[in-house]
Design a protein around this motif. Structure first.
Motif, short mmCIF file in Angstrom:
data_model
loop_
_atom_site.label_atom_id
_atom_site.label_comp_id
_atom_site.label_asym_id
_atom_site.label_seq_id
_atom_site.Cartn_x
_atom_site.Cartn_y
_atom_site.Cartn_z
N SER A 35 -58.80 -22.81 8.64
CA SER A 35 -59.04 -22.16 7.35
C SER A 35 -58.12 -20.95 7.16
O SER A 35 -57.63 -20.70 6.06
CB SER A 35 -60.48 -21.70 7.21
OG SER A 35 -61.33 -22.44 8.02
N SER A 36 -57.88 -20.21 8.24
CA SER A 36 -56.96 -19.07 8.15
C SER A 36 -55.56 -19.55 7.84
O SER A 36 -54.86 -18.96 7.00
CB SER A 36 -56.92 -18.28 9.45
OG SER A 36 -58.20 -17.97 9.88
N ARG A 38 -54.72 -22.29 6.34
CA ARG A 38 -54.75 -22.75 4.95
C ARG A 38 -54.51 -21.57 4.01
O ARG A 38 -53.66 -21.63 3.13
CB ARG A 38 -56.12 -23.38 4.65
CG ARG A 38 -56.33 -23.79 3.21
CD ARG A 38 -57.81 -23.94 2.92
NE ARG A 38 -58.47 -22.63 2.83
CZ ARG A 38 -59.76 -22.43 3.07
NH1 ARG A 38 -60.55 -23.41 3.43
NH2 ARG A 38 -60.26 -21.22 2.95
N GLU A 39 -55.24 -20.47 4.26
CA GLU A 39 -55.09 -19.28 3.41
C GLU A 39 -53.66 -18.75 3.46
O GLU A 39 -53.09 -18.36 2.45
CB GLU A 39 -56.05 -18.17 3.87
CG GLU A 39 -57.50 -18.44 3.53
CD GLU A 39 -57.73 -18.56 2.03
OE1 GLU A 39 -57.35 -17.64 1.30
OE2 GLU A 39 -58.26 -19.60 1.59
N LEU A 42 -51.36 -21.05 1.49
CA LEU A 42 -51.60 -20.87 0.06
C LEU A 42 -50.99 -19.56 -0.44
O LEU A 42 -50.60 -19.43 -1.59
CB LEU A 42 -53.10 -20.92 -0.25
CG LEU A 42 -53.77 -22.29 -0.07
CD1 LEU A 42 -55.26 -22.21 -0.34
CD2 LEU A 42 -53.13 -23.34 -0.98
N GLU A 109 -69.87 -22.64 8.33
CA GLU A 109 -68.67 -22.49 7.50
C GLU A 109 -67.43 -23.06 8.17
O GLU A 109 -66.39 -23.18 7.53
CB GLU A 109 -68.44 -21.01 7.18
CG GLU A 109 -69.44 -20.41 6.19
CD GLU A 109 -70.71 -19.92 6.86
OE1 GLU A 109 -70.93 -20.22 8.06
OE2 GLU A 109 -71.51 -19.25 6.18
N VAL A 110 -67.48 -23.35 9.49
CA VAL A 110 -66.29 -23.86 10.17
C VAL A 110 -66.52 -25.31 10.60
O VAL A 110 -67.67 -25.74 10.77
CB VAL A 110 -65.90 -22.97 11.38
CG1 VAL A 110 -65.48 -21.58 10.91
CG2 VAL A 110 -67.03 -22.86 12.38
N PRO A 134 -68.51 -17.79 14.95
CA PRO A 134 -67.49 -18.01 13.90
C PRO A 134 -66.37 -18.96 14.32
O PRO A 134 -65.66 -19.45 13.46
CB PRO A 134 -66.95 -16.61 13.63
CG PRO A 134 -67.30 -15.81 14.82
CD PRO A 134 -68.54 -16.40 15.39
#
Lengths: 218, 263
Positions: A35-36, A38-39, A42, A109-110, A134
């Motif tokens: 996810s990191s 991905r951010e 983006l 969330e992960v 997390p």
């Protein structure tokens, strides 16, 4: 090269093979949670290849036009991780409902948290977790330190942890796994080399490296 | 009125530099506000995840500040007013949590107070009491990381205080405890309050040591920074809205206090 943290060992090995095969190139690896990454992509980070630990994160960057297309190159399963010697005598998913045990999951969330809850659902177990970590490495660290009696992590993490933790396979009928996807970034400075790296990952040589790390062929 | 008289006209060269300093801090906040999903704010604020996290954050930061005052003020006094071999080492050790990456601090706490930890193991075997994965674990992590801010501030306050009042009291026959209670503490009060505010603010934002030592569970150990971090994984808008709540709470406390005590 932006790759999911769980690919660290396998991709480091593949990068060395790639550098040996392509003289004069050096592969820069950046490992983090999918996810990191991905951010970062983006936000316009200068990546050539993106390898994600699930399909959802890849879909987001494809939708944004940052990656053209992606293919699944490996899958990863979950295992119950227990401290060496299994002091709490955990033997299956049913123990995750025991309020007297210290149980860890990944946060919802992960990806490993989503997968873990799917597995528990499939087994009909309502877990009583003491923590929802997390990321999967944080969960593994607490199991390895003996602070948790059991946690649900990837097979590859148990292998990478060596003797500090033991893995217990999930029953065969609980069929949950996550698909790892890889694609070249559209803004790549060297599209040919990026495509060549993706080829290497999908080749027999690449798949053998991944299998040694505990991944399964896609 | 006293403060108004001491206000100077600044040398002009300071102004642009001060402006850069403010802009560097304020610009990211403005960017955050600009991304805020104002329409969703109401719904997010009523979400039990948010109300639980906010409650745990406020409780744990407050208790950590009280505990820090309880042991931090005496520690600051010992460091400021006594001389003993190894004092330099103790002073350095006390500030160590400020430079240590919080995740490392959390791991160290786990090795000390965890179920298999140095002190944690005998306590757990004897009483069944366990710090990790509980609100007390969050408070312990907050205290570990935030207390040095209080100790340093109070120690500096004590060092700059005029010791002649204490000497005078001593010659008049006051006991050490009376001197500490009636003179030292009142004199150091601005520093104590300033230190407490800094300590509280640091505890409120604590993430790394908390998640490593106490874990993350909604309603039990999930504070606001943890909730923000996890929201960032899945729902960016929610993460921004949560950050805003944390900032609003911090400012609501810091603006009045900072002006009075952190001079």
């Amino acid at each position: 090269m932006f790759a999911a943290a769980s690919l660290s060992d396998a991709f480091t090995e593949l990068a060395q093979a790639f550098e040996a095969a392509h003289e004069g190139t050096s592969v820069e690896l950046s490992f983090a949670g999918s996810s990191s990454l991905r951010e970062q992509i983006l936000a316009g980070a200068p990546a050539d290849v993106f390898a994600s630990a699930n399909v959802a994160n890849m879909d987001e960057v494809i939708e944004a036009g940052e990656v053209g297309s992606a293919t699944v190159f490996a899958t990863n399963r979950l295992q119950i991780a227990v401290p060496a010697g299994n002091p709490a005598a955990v033997d299956g998913l049913a123990d995750f409902a025991d309020p007297d045990l210290l149980i860890g999951l990944c946060a919802e969330e992960v990806p490993c948290g989503v997968l873990g809850r799917q597995a528990l659902d499939a087994a009909g177990v309502t877990p009583s977790p003491d923590t929802a970590e997390p990321d999967v490495r944080a969960l593994l660290t607490k199991v390895e330190a003996g602070e948790l009696d059991a946690g649900l992590v990837y097979v590859t993490d148990v292998l990478a942890a060596g003797g500090g933790v033991q893995g217990i396979d999930l029953p065969a009928e609980i069929d949950v796994s996550t698909s790892y996807t890889i694609g070249t970034v559209t803004g790549s400075g060297d599209a040919d080399l990026a495509a060549a790296f993706v080829e290497l990952v999908r080749s027999d040589e690449g798949q053998a490296v991944l299998e040694r790390a505990g991944f399964e062929r896609a | 009125m006293r403060r108004r008289r001491t206000r100077n006209r600044a040398p002009w060269v300071l102004l642009p530099l001060a402006a850069v300093g403010v802009a560097f801090i304020v610009l990211p906040l403005v960017a955050l506000l600009q991304r805020t999903p104002w329409g969703d704010l109401g719904r997010l604020l009523g979400d039990p995840v948010v109300t639980d996290a906010l409650r745990l954050s406020l409780v744990s930061a407050l208790v950590a500040t009280v505990l820090s005052l309880l042991v931090g003020v005496p520690l600051a006094w010992v460091l400021a007013r006594t001389d003993f071999p190894g004092r330099a080492v103790v002073r350095a050790l006390v500030t160590l949590p400020m430079v240590l990456p919080p995740v490392v601090g959390g791991a160290a706490l786990l090795f000390a107070f965890g179920r298999r930890g140095l002190l944690g193991e005998p306590i757990y075997d004897g009483t069944g009491f366990l710090l990790p994965f509980s609100l007390w674990g969050v408070i312990a992590a907050n205290t570990f990381v935030a207390m040095p801010f209080l100790v340093i501030t109070v120690e500096a306050g004590l060092r700059s205080a005029d010791e002649r009042y204490e000497d005078a009291a001593a010659t008049l026959g006051a006991s050490r405890w009376t001197i500490f209670r009636r003179i030292t503490v009142p004199n150091a009060m601005p520093a104590v309050l300033a230190g407490a505010v800094l300590c509280w603010a640091r505890a409120l934002g604590e993430f790394g040591a908390t998640v490593t030592f106490a874990g993350n569970l909604q309603g039990r150990t999930q504070t606001m920074p943890l909730a923000v971090f996890l929201a960032l994984e899945s729902d960016r808008d929610a993460a921004i809205a949560l950050s805003l709540v944390l900032i609003a709470v911090s400012l609501a406390v810091l603006i009045p206090l900072r002006d009075r005590w952190l001079r």
